[in-house]
Design an enzyme around this catalytic site. Sequence first.
Site, mmCIF file in Angstrom:
data_model
loop_
_atom_site.group_PDB
_atom_site.id
_atom_site.type_symbol
_atom_site.label_atom_id
_atom_site.label_comp_id
_atom_site.label_asym_id
_atom_site.label_seq_id
_atom_site.Cartn_x
_atom_site.Cartn_y
_atom_site.Cartn_z
ATOM 1 N N ASP A 62 0.879 -1.169 0.000
ATOM 2 C CA ASP A 62 0.000 0.000 0.000
ATOM 3 C C ASP A 62 0.915 1.217 0.000
ATOM 4 O O ASP A 62 1.618 1.471 0.976
ATOM 5 C CB ASP A 62 -0.878 -0.028 1.253
ATOM 6 C CG ASP A 62 -1.737 1.219 1.414
ATOM 7 O OD1 ASP A 62 -1.615 2.154 0.609
ATOM 8 O OD2 ASP A 62 -2.526 1.258 2.378
ATOM 9 N N SER A 142 -0.972 14.538 -14.301
ATOM 10 C CA SER A 142 -2.159 14.410 -15.148
ATOM 11 C C SER A 142 -2.418 15.741 -15.846
ATOM 12 O O SER A 142 -1.883 16.778 -15.444
ATOM 13 C CB SER A 142 -3.364 14.053 -14.265
ATOM 14 O OG SER A 142 -4.588 14.188 -14.940
ATOM 15 N N TYR A 155 -9.158 15.678 -6.747
ATOM 16 C CA TYR A 155 -8.215 14.896 -7.562
ATOM 17 C C TYR A 155 -7.234 15.826 -8.274
ATOM 18 O O TYR A 155 -6.018 15.591 -8.265
ATOM 19 C CB TYR A 155 -8.975 14.053 -8.578
ATOM 20 C CG TYR A 155 -8.097 13.362 -9.587
ATOM 21 C CD1 TYR A 155 -7.369 12.230 -9.243
ATOM 22 C CD2 TYR A 155 -7.974 13.851 -10.891
ATOM 23 C CE1 TYR A 155 -6.552 11.586 -10.164
ATOM 24 C CE2 TYR A 155 -7.172 13.226 -11.820
ATOM 25 C CZ TYR A 155 -6.451 12.096 -11.453
ATOM 26 O OH TYR A 155 -5.631 11.479 -12.368
ATOM 27 N N LYS A 159 -2.898 16.211 -8.132
ATOM 28 C CA LYS A 159 -1.984 16.137 -9.267
ATOM 29 C C LYS A 159 -1.173 17.428 -9.431
ATOM 30 O O LYS A 159 -0.038 17.401 -9.914
ATOM 31 C CB LYS A 159 -2.763 15.791 -10.538
ATOM 32 C CG LYS A 159 -3.349 14.379 -10.503
ATOM 33 C CD LYS A 159 -2.282 13.323 -10.227
ATOM 34 C CE LYS A 159 -2.806 11.921 -10.238
ATOM 35 N NZ LYS A 159 -1.748 10.905 -10.024
#
Length: 259
Positions: A62, A142, A155, A159
Amino acid sequence: MTIAGKVALVTGAGQGIGRGIALRLARDGAAVALVDVKADKIEEVAGEIRALGRKATTFVADISDRDQVFAAVDHAEKELGGFDIMVNNAGISQVKPLADVTVEEVERIYRINVQGTLWGIQAAAAKFKARKQKGKIINASSIAGHEGYALLGVYSSTKFAVRALTQAAAKEYASDGINVNAYCPGVVGTDMWVDIDKRMSEVTGAPIGATYEKFVGGIALGRAETPDDVAAFVSYLAGPDSDYMTGQAPLIDGGLVYR
């Protein structure tokens, strides 16, 4: 010039972009350590790599757990006889209006996308230094690390954070001969985008597939991205042809976001 004989570690290597990266690095001559939370997935990819005649090893971890990331790097070095390339690819998405995001959801995505990348940077840099060698660290950002998107706000913020970590690490480790860069994919035809499209449908009421088609329709090259498209660029970042490049997070999105 190639990465033949190098040892690479790829997180999130069990599927999607991570699998594509692992296979491309293997095809280009590297031995690959595959890290993921799903043992069965990385064992399948390891089999594909061995079928190519390359060495592969697997490690279940993890990435939000710092100790597990360091253990994964130690495992890669021990099993494959070296350590040269770290690809911090693993991450998760989140689709939700900013007003509805919970404390637990924010903490989880930051633990994985941001802290997981930080632990990977730390572990790789420490190993390169201990081995007294140069190395490449490559992080997954991203298009959402260049432009914040509605319903993908948290999100997107993770990034952007990956880009900041990439720049800071590049500056801190340059004198050690460690290059740190990131890659910024766009709309890739993977399970993550299937999930994003489904969740967008639930939030907006748009038909399943409509969000995906809308984004793909804005790509200048006229098609969705594939994991192989991303992997080809990551292989460049991993190899010697990118030795004079550090602290960068280029877009590899087919012409969707322009900076």
